[in-house]
Scaffold this active site. Sequence first.
Site, PDB file in Angstrom:
ATOM      1  N   ASP A 126       0.830  -1.211   0.000  1.00 13.37           N
ATOM      2  CA  ASP A 126       0.000   0.000   0.000  1.00 13.37           C
ATOM      3  C   ASP A 126       0.868   1.266   0.000  1.00 13.37           C
ATOM      4  O   ASP A 126       0.395   2.344  -0.365  1.00 13.37           O
ATOM      5  CB  ASP A 126      -0.918   0.006   1.219  1.00 13.37           C
ATOM      6  CG  ASP A 126      -0.146  -0.095   2.517  1.00 13.37           C
ATOM      7  OD1 ASP A 126       0.735  -0.967   2.613  1.00 13.37           O
ATOM      8  OD2 ASP A 126      -0.403   0.702   3.427  1.00 13.37           O
ATOM      9  N   LYS A 155       9.280  -0.203  -4.763  1.00  7.25           N
ATOM     10  CA  LYS A 155       8.136  -1.094  -4.994  1.00  7.25           C
ATOM     11  C   LYS A 155       7.242  -0.539  -6.109  1.00  7.25           C
ATOM     12  O   LYS A 155       6.714  -1.291  -6.930  1.00  7.25           O
ATOM     13  CB  LYS A 155       7.331  -1.264  -3.691  1.00  7.25           C
ATOM     14  CG  LYS A 155       8.085  -1.950  -2.567  1.00  7.25           C
ATOM     15  CD  LYS A 155       8.374  -3.415  -2.832  1.00  7.25           C
ATOM     16  CE  LYS A 155       7.139  -4.277  -2.765  1.00  7.25           C
ATOM     17  NZ  LYS A 155       7.492  -5.728  -2.860  1.00  7.25           N
TER      18      LYS A 155
HETATM   19  N1  LIG Z   1       5.624  -6.682   6.164  1.00  5.88           N
HETATM   20  C1  LIG Z   1       4.718  -5.806   5.759  1.00  5.88           C
HETATM   21  O1  LIG Z   1       4.062  -5.119   6.566  1.00  5.88           O
HETATM   22  C2  LIG Z   1       4.424  -5.635   4.283  1.00  5.88           C
HETATM   23  C3  LIG Z   1       3.349  -4.830   3.907  1.00  5.88           C
HETATM   24  C4  LIG Z   1       3.069  -4.700   2.556  1.00  5.88           C
HETATM   25  C5  LIG Z   1       3.837  -5.351   1.599  1.00  5.88           C
HETATM   26  N2  LIG Z   1       4.895  -6.116   1.990  1.00  5.88           N
HETATM   27  C6  LIG Z   1       5.680  -6.796   0.950  1.00  5.88           C
HETATM   28  O2  LIG Z   1       5.569  -8.180   1.199  1.00  5.88           O
HETATM   29  C7  LIG Z   1       6.788  -8.836   0.829  1.00  5.88           C
HETATM   30  C8  LIG Z   1       7.313  -9.655   1.987  1.00  5.88           C
HETATM   31  O3  LIG Z   1       7.484  -8.793   3.105  1.00  5.88           O
HETATM   32  P1  LIG Z   1       8.120  -9.334   4.465  1.00  5.88           P
HETATM   33  O4  LIG Z   1       7.632  -8.443   5.551  1.00  5.88           O
HETATM   34  O5  LIG Z   1       7.901 -10.795   4.590  1.00  5.88           O
HETATM   35  O6  LIG Z   1       9.661  -9.011   4.208  1.00  5.88           O
HETATM   36  P2  LIG Z   1      10.938  -9.623   4.975  1.00  5.88           P
HETATM   37  O7  LIG Z   1      11.965  -8.520   4.947  1.00  5.88           O
HETATM   38  O8  LIG Z   1      10.554 -10.211   6.277  1.00  5.88           O
HETATM   39  O9  LIG Z   1      11.399 -10.814   4.029  1.00  5.88           O
HETATM   40  C9  LIG Z   1      11.933 -10.598   2.740  1.00  5.88           C
HETATM   41  C10 LIG Z   1      12.676 -11.857   2.338  1.00  5.88           C
HETATM   42  O10 LIG Z   1      13.193 -11.629   1.024  1.00  5.88           O
HETATM   43  C11 LIG Z   1      14.530 -12.115   0.977  1.00  5.88           C
HETATM   44  N3  LIG Z   1      15.241 -11.368  -0.063  1.00  5.88           N
HETATM   45  C12 LIG Z   1      15.562 -10.050  -0.082  1.00  5.88           C
HETATM   46  N4  LIG Z   1      16.200  -9.723  -1.204  1.00  5.88           N
HETATM   47  C13 LIG Z   1      16.284 -10.870  -1.932  1.00  5.88           C
HETATM   48  C14 LIG Z   1      16.835 -11.191  -3.207  1.00  5.88           C
HETATM   49  N5  LIG Z   1      17.458 -10.249  -3.962  1.00  5.88           N
HETATM   50  N6  LIG Z   1      16.749 -12.461  -3.650  1.00  5.88           N
HETATM   51  C15 LIG Z   1      16.139 -13.425  -2.909  1.00  5.88           C
HETATM   52  N7  LIG Z   1      15.611 -13.178  -1.681  1.00  5.88           N
HETATM   53  C16 LIG Z   1      15.676 -11.919  -1.208  1.00  5.88           C
HETATM   54  C17 LIG Z   1      15.093 -11.892   2.361  1.00  5.88           C
HETATM   55  O11 LIG Z   1      16.198 -12.732   2.638  1.00  5.88           O
HETATM   56  C18 LIG Z   1      13.877 -12.194   3.233  1.00  5.88           C
HETATM   57  O12 LIG Z   1      13.834 -13.553   3.602  1.00  5.88           O
HETATM   58  C19 LIG Z   1       7.743  -7.735   0.374  1.00  5.88           C
HETATM   59  O13 LIG Z   1       7.720  -7.673  -1.034  1.00  5.88           O
HETATM   60  C20 LIG Z   1       7.157  -6.466   0.966  1.00  5.88           C
HETATM   61  O14 LIG Z   1       7.453  -5.345   0.156  1.00  5.88           O
HETATM   62  C21 LIG Z   1       5.195  -6.289   3.313  1.00  5.88           C
END
Ligand SMILES: NC(=O)c1ccc[n+]([C@@H]2O[C@H](COP(=O)([O-])OP(=O)(O)OC[C@H]3O[C@@H](n4cnc5c(N)ncnc54)[C@H](O)[C@@H]3O)[C@@H](O)[C@H]2O)c1
Length: 190
Positions: A126, A155
């Site tokens: 978002d 993003k």
């Molecule tokens: N957590 C939130 O509140 C939230 C809200 C909206 C959207 N998102 C989106 O959801 C997705 C997951 O979020 P999350 O909170 O689980 O993130 P996180 O940071 O907990 O996990 C991200 C994972 O991606 C891996 N990673 C990073 N770069 C990488 C690469 N180049 N190649 C392979 N692996 C890679 C990391 O090792 C990690 O395990 C993300 O795309 C984030 O933008 C998260």
Amino acid sequence: MRLLVTGGAGFIGSNFIHYVLKKYDDITLLNVDKLTYAANLASLADIQDDSRYTFIKLDITQTDDLRKLIDQYGITHIINFAAESHVDRSIEDASVFYHSNVQGVMSLLQILQKRPALRLLQVSTDEVYGDIPLAQCPVSESAPLAPSSPYAASKAAADLMVHAYCRTYDVNAVITDRQITMARIKTLKN
Ligand SMILES: NC(=O)c1ccc[n+]([C@@H]2O[C@H](COP(=O)([O-])OP(=O)(O)OC[C@H]3O[C@@H](n4cnc5c(N)ncnc54)[C@H](O)[C@@H]3O)[C@@H](O)[C@H]2O)c1
């Protein structure tokens, strides 16, 4: 379905993997993760011997290696959770956010371009819509992109590349962010 989950050792990805393996018997799942500081493989320890599940450590920007894995495992669907995700860190150094969040998605799109049947779900946020006053909630997916941090900008850039590849090359991809927006609104209201 043969599913590739990227970033599956992170917070949302690991919960998603548990959800899928518990709910569906007929899905095999390949988890590809670079294992950054944000990853926690221990959260997946309980499924590491599940025959439907495989983990491989890889940066998704390594396009050739990723392409080989996709072919080797006969992947039919990809869900891309892999990202640098912490806003404060993006303010300290945006370059790694550009690498994983923009180049990483480019890597996936380049693979999709040559594989019309392969379907991608790009997980957005978002935050691409910027600061949304509560009175204007919920916003629709057609609201203008107005990212206010390097994380959100990376993003939003990825979203635009997905849009462009769908339009230009007819790749098989969708983006999710609205449901996350709705969940955030509920949290704000409660
Ligand atoms: N957590 C939130 O509140 C939230 C809200 C909206 C959207 N998102 C989106 O959801 C997705 C997951 O979020 P999350 O909170 O689980 O993130 P996180 O940071 O907990 O996990 C991200 C994972 O991606 C891996 N990673 C990073 N770069 C990488 C690469 N180049 N190649 C392979 N692996 C890679 C990391 O090792 C990690 O395990 C993300 O795309 C984030 O933008 C998260």
